[in-house]
Write a protein that holds these residues in place. Structure first.
Motif, short mmCIF file in Angstrom:
data_model
loop_
_atom_site.label_atom_id
_atom_site.label_comp_id
_atom_site.label_asym_id
_atom_site.label_seq_id
_atom_site.Cartn_x
_atom_site.Cartn_y
_atom_site.Cartn_z
N GLY A 80 -27.07 -72.68 -67.81
CA GLY A 80 -28.07 -72.47 -69.04
C GLY A 80 -28.68 -71.04 -69.03
N LYS A 81 -28.20 -70.18 -67.90
CA LYS A 81 -28.47 -68.76 -68.00
C LYS A 81 -27.30 -67.78 -67.62
N LYS A 82 -26.56 -68.10 -66.58
CA LYS A 82 -25.19 -67.45 -66.25
C LYS A 82 -24.21 -68.42 -65.59
N GLU A 83 -22.95 -67.79 -65.40
CA GLU A 83 -22.05 -68.52 -65.05
C GLU A 83 -21.72 -68.21 -63.84
N THR A 84 -21.42 -69.05 -62.82
CA THR A 84 -21.26 -68.96 -61.47
C THR A 84 -19.51 -69.16 -60.94
N GLN A 85 -18.72 -68.44 -60.49
CA GLN A 85 -17.27 -68.82 -60.05
C GLN A 85 -17.74 -70.07 -58.70
N LEU A 86 -16.74 -71.01 -58.61
CA LEU A 86 -16.87 -71.91 -57.45
C LEU A 86 -15.33 -71.99 -56.86
N SER A 87 -15.17 -73.17 -56.81
CA SER A 87 -13.72 -73.17 -56.26
C SER A 87 -12.70 -73.31 -56.98
N LYS A 88 -11.47 -73.02 -56.45
CA LYS A 88 -10.15 -72.99 -57.24
C LYS A 88 -9.55 -74.42 -57.10
N ASN A 89 -8.47 -74.72 -57.96
CA ASN A 89 -7.65 -75.73 -57.96
C ASN A 89 -8.76 -77.03 -57.83
N LEU A 94 -22.16 -83.17 -62.92
CA LEU A 94 -23.05 -82.30 -62.19
C LEU A 94 -24.57 -82.78 -62.82
N THR A 95 -25.34 -82.30 -61.94
CA THR A 95 -26.95 -82.52 -62.21
C THR A 95 -27.67 -81.36 -63.07
N ASP A 96 -28.42 -81.63 -63.80
CA ASP A 96 -28.98 -80.49 -64.80
C ASP A 96 -29.30 -79.38 -63.98
N ASP A 97 -29.84 -79.25 -62.75
CA ASP A 97 -30.32 -78.28 -61.90
C ASP A 97 -29.14 -77.60 -60.99
N CYS A 98 -28.02 -78.43 -61.33
CA CYS A 98 -26.76 -77.92 -60.62
C CYS A 98 -26.99 -77.85 -59.01
N LYS A 99 -27.93 -78.76 -58.42
CA LYS A 99 -28.02 -78.93 -57.06
C LYS A 99 -26.49 -79.62 -56.70
N TYR A 125 -15.46 -83.47 -53.41
CA TYR A 125 -16.39 -82.60 -52.78
C TYR A 125 -17.80 -82.71 -53.72
N VAL A 126 -18.75 -82.12 -52.93
CA VAL A 126 -20.07 -82.02 -53.78
C VAL A 126 -20.49 -80.76 -53.36
N THR A 127 -20.93 -79.75 -54.24
CA THR A 127 -21.32 -78.37 -53.99
C THR A 127 -22.67 -77.91 -54.84
N ASN A 128 -23.04 -76.82 -54.56
CA ASN A 128 -24.05 -76.29 -55.58
C ASN A 128 -23.90 -74.81 -55.87
N LEU A 129 -24.79 -74.08 -56.52
CA LEU A 129 -24.36 -72.81 -57.18
C LEU A 129 -24.07 -71.78 -55.89
N LYS A 130 -24.67 -72.13 -54.57
CA LYS A 130 -23.92 -71.30 -53.57
C LYS A 130 -22.48 -71.32 -53.01
N ASP A 131 -22.21 -72.47 -53.61
CA ASP A 131 -20.81 -73.02 -53.24
C ASP A 131 -20.82 -73.44 -51.71
N SER A 181 -20.27 -76.42 -50.06
CA SER A 181 -19.53 -77.61 -50.52
C SER A 181 -19.43 -78.48 -49.19
N ASN A 182 -19.62 -79.82 -49.55
CA ASN A 182 -19.59 -80.78 -48.73
C ASN A 182 -18.49 -81.78 -48.73
N LYS A 183 -17.54 -82.04 -47.98
CA LYS A 183 -16.49 -82.99 -48.27
C LYS A 183 -17.16 -84.30 -48.40
N ILE A 184 -16.91 -85.29 -49.26
CA ILE A 184 -17.48 -86.34 -49.28
C ILE A 184 -16.32 -87.53 -48.95
#
Length: 649
Positions: free
Chosen positions: A330-339, A345-350, A363-369, A371-374
């Protein structure tokens, strides 16, 4: 027939699911003459001729072929398929064929294959399929299919507007679409929705326009051409339609707004506030439905998913064939994983869920990348609670859940997806157009009843599945989710209370179709494909009629059915009965009947034409009928004349 991908109860004999668009593997029998497309918002069956595929974001029209009159088939089971990746292809149509007999299929685990980049282009036109006779099938689990990595969209080509369109050797022209979507007031932890109205659409060959209706009101404004794409918000207040040229947003008040031409990957947030799409320059655009404002989010985008409120978006950017996942909060874009392919995703990107194709894992991740393998080797079907803090999925080892980004918890050893039973009563769910994931209107997925494989289960508060009723091949449930009627593999009908005891009471043997009233106090059922009965509670059943061709139960507990079916003109006499009383005649020469949320619709004045040109070697077929509607009770009014379909090959 239940869809194993999303759990929607469909018209037995339907080829694709009305809820998510997945193929149901229909098949041959003495099929009926092509009938108007139906999607019953209650417990009855549904047939939809415009098939929406959430994995591709498209709806592919299918024109039924003229065939023999409807007959009721023996119970068979569909072989549903999990959402498949969209494939680049130019429109191709095949010669019409009658559906092949449905076969009970055992779920098959996929052979591990390195995923290829998904490509987006003009969808392939399917083989025109004639509607199959009514058959009451066993729901089966989908064949596991892993989604493919996205790639750049291919150039779209316009569709010819002619009534008879020839694409290569075959033309498949949709001239009738009825997508009826239950509109509900959502509320309560377990759904508890109240029905309001439903959407209807018809196409006129003569005028080449689509008529839209909400409830029993036909909108004055129409859309040029036939509609070939439909998605909708969870509360059903907004639908997005697509003709061969343009996308439109339509509100349940009848307001039609163009979203533009040459756009793709259109999706809508669960709450209906935001629509996202990729424009002709491959830019990701966010559109606010309340005021029509747009915002360009990113360039070179190939696919997108929205958070429940549309506040946040996850998408893939094609950076010189290096596919990167980004999130916009809603404010900025963040690059996360490739491929990686975003799932939700949740509204708050948690909690941002994605599938990594290189590692073949969820996987599940957040804006800090972080990541946790599910889990690995996930089958590709996903279910979320309404805020996306819980995700349910299957692997070869069983059914699992991850809560708030935590490690997986095993629910059941059975490797079938579990589908909320309230889905059939109140349709409180939303299907993501681009990931195929389902979102239920539940604050939590635990503490609920589900249908899994051939059993009704309850997932308790410790995420353990307890079998409630086994050997369930079809079922109809009350709106309050307290009473269920079901048939077993021997076609014996039972009813039981979902009260912790689950004591089953036998109703009747050799039942080939059935539907309970919305309060669950009574049931209508057909025995041996012939005799129609009514039974209230544990009282004796009452025979209403014999030689019944088709049966539908309305919102207010009235059963409508067609008798004296004449195969020469594909029509019969329409009757109704309430609470087992003597049948009353409604109309003669009726072509088809269905009941949705708060209306009953039947078609009459059916006319058809077919012919073969010895010079051009083109076979053509068309038909038309009139539309009659009643909102509660049995007083019908004619709302449209001479709508129908036409195709040639």
């Amino acid at each position: 027939m239940f869809c194993a991908n999303c759990g929607t109860k469909n018209e037995d004999g339907a080829v694709f699911c009305a809820g998510c668009g997945q193929k149901l593997e229909a098949a041959p029998a003495a099929a009926p003459a092509p009938a108007p497309v139906e999607f019953n918002g209650l417990e009855d069956e549904a047939t939809v001729a415009a098939y929406f595929n959430p994995a591709t974001g498209t709806t592919t029209p299918v024109a039924p072929a003229p065939v023999a009159p409807e007959v009721v088939a023996q119970p068979v089971a569909a072989a549903p398929v999990a959402p498949a990746p969209e494939v680049v292809a130019q429109p191709v149509a095949a010669a019409p064929v009658a559906p092949a007999p449905e076969v009970v299929a055992q779920p098959v685990a996929p052979t591990p294959v390195a995923p290829a980049p998904e490509a987006y282009a003009q969808p392939v036109a399917p083989t025109p399929v004639a509607p199959a006779p009514e058959a009451y099938a066993q729901p089966v689990a989908p064949t596991p299919v892993a989604p493919a990595a996205p790639a750049a969209p291919a150039e779209k080509k316009p569709v010819n507007k002619a009534v008879f369109i020839i694409i290569g050797a075959v033309a498949a022209v949709l001239v009738l679409i009825i997508i009826i979507v239950a509109a509900v007031n959502l509320g309560g932890k377990s759904g508890g929705a109240k029905y309001t109205a439903s959407w209807n659409q018809w196409f006129s060959v003569e005028d080449e326009v689509t008529y839209l209706a909400y409830g029993d009101t036909v909108f004055k404004e129409t859309i040029d051409g036939y509609v070939s794409f439909v998605i909708y918000s969870m509360d059903q207040s907004i639908v997005v339609l697509h003709n061969e040229d343009e996308y439109y947003m339509v509100t349940n008040k009848g307001k039609i707004t163009s979203l533009g031409e040459d756009i793709s990957r259109v999706t809508i947030s669960a709450d209906g506030s935001t629509i996202a799409y990729i424009d002709e320059d491959d830019a990701l655009v966010s559109y606010k439905t309340s005021n029509g404002t747009t915002k360009k989010i990113a360039e070179d985008v190939t696919t997108v998913v929205l958070s429940p409120s549309g506040k946040s978006l996850a998408y893939i950017v094609d950076d010189d064939d290096d596919y990167k996942m980004y999130v916009y909060d809603g404010k900025k874009e963040t690059q996360l994983s490739k491929n990686a392919n975003p799932i939700g995703l949740t509204d708050d990107c948690k909690y941002i869920y994605y599938y990594d194709y290189n590692k073949d894992a969820l996987y599940v991740t957040n804006l800090k990348d972080d990541s946790n393998k599910i889990d690995s080797d996930v089958d590709g079907s996903y279910v979320f609670n309404k805020d996306h803090t819980e995700i349910m999925f299957t692997t070869d080892s069983g059914l699992f859940v991850s809560v708030k980004g935590g490690d997986k918890q095993k629910i059941s050893s059975k490797d079938y997806m579990a589908y909320y039973v309230g889905l059939y009563a109140n349709y409180t769910y939303y299907s993501s157009a681009n990931s195929g994931a389902l979102t239920y209107n539940l604050s939590s997925l635990k503490g609920q009843y589900y249908y899994q494989g051939d059993a009704i289960i309850k997932i308790d508060n410790k995420w353990s599945a307890d079998k409630v009723i086994n050997n369930v091949y079809d079922f109809s449930i009350s709106d309050d989710l307290k009473t269920v009627y079901y048939t077993n593999d021997s076609d014996t009908l039972y009813f039981a209370k979902l009260d912790g005891k689950y004591e089953a009471t036998k109703v009747k043997a050799d039942v080939t179709s059935f539907s309970c009233t919305r309060d669950g106090k009574a049931v209508y059922f057909v025995v041996d494909y012939d005799a129609l009965y009514y039974q209230k509670g544990k009282s004796d059943n009452v025979k209403i009629a014999t030689d019944v061709n088709r049966m539908r139960v309305s919102n207010d507990g009235i059963v409508y059915f067609i008798m004296d079916y004449d195969s020469s003109d594909s029509t019969g006499t329409l009757y109704y009965s309430k609470a087992g009383k003597d049948k009353q005649k409604v109309a003669s020469d009726v072509y088809s009947i269905y009941c949705d949320i708060n209306t009953v619709i039947y078609y009459d004045n059916y006319e058809s034409e077919e012919g073969y040109d010895d010079v051009t070697y083109i076979y053509s077929y068309s038909y038309s009928y009139d539309v009659n509607i009643a909102k509660g009770g049995t007083k019908f009014k004619k709302i449209l004349e001479e709508v129908g379909y036409s195709y040639s090959y």
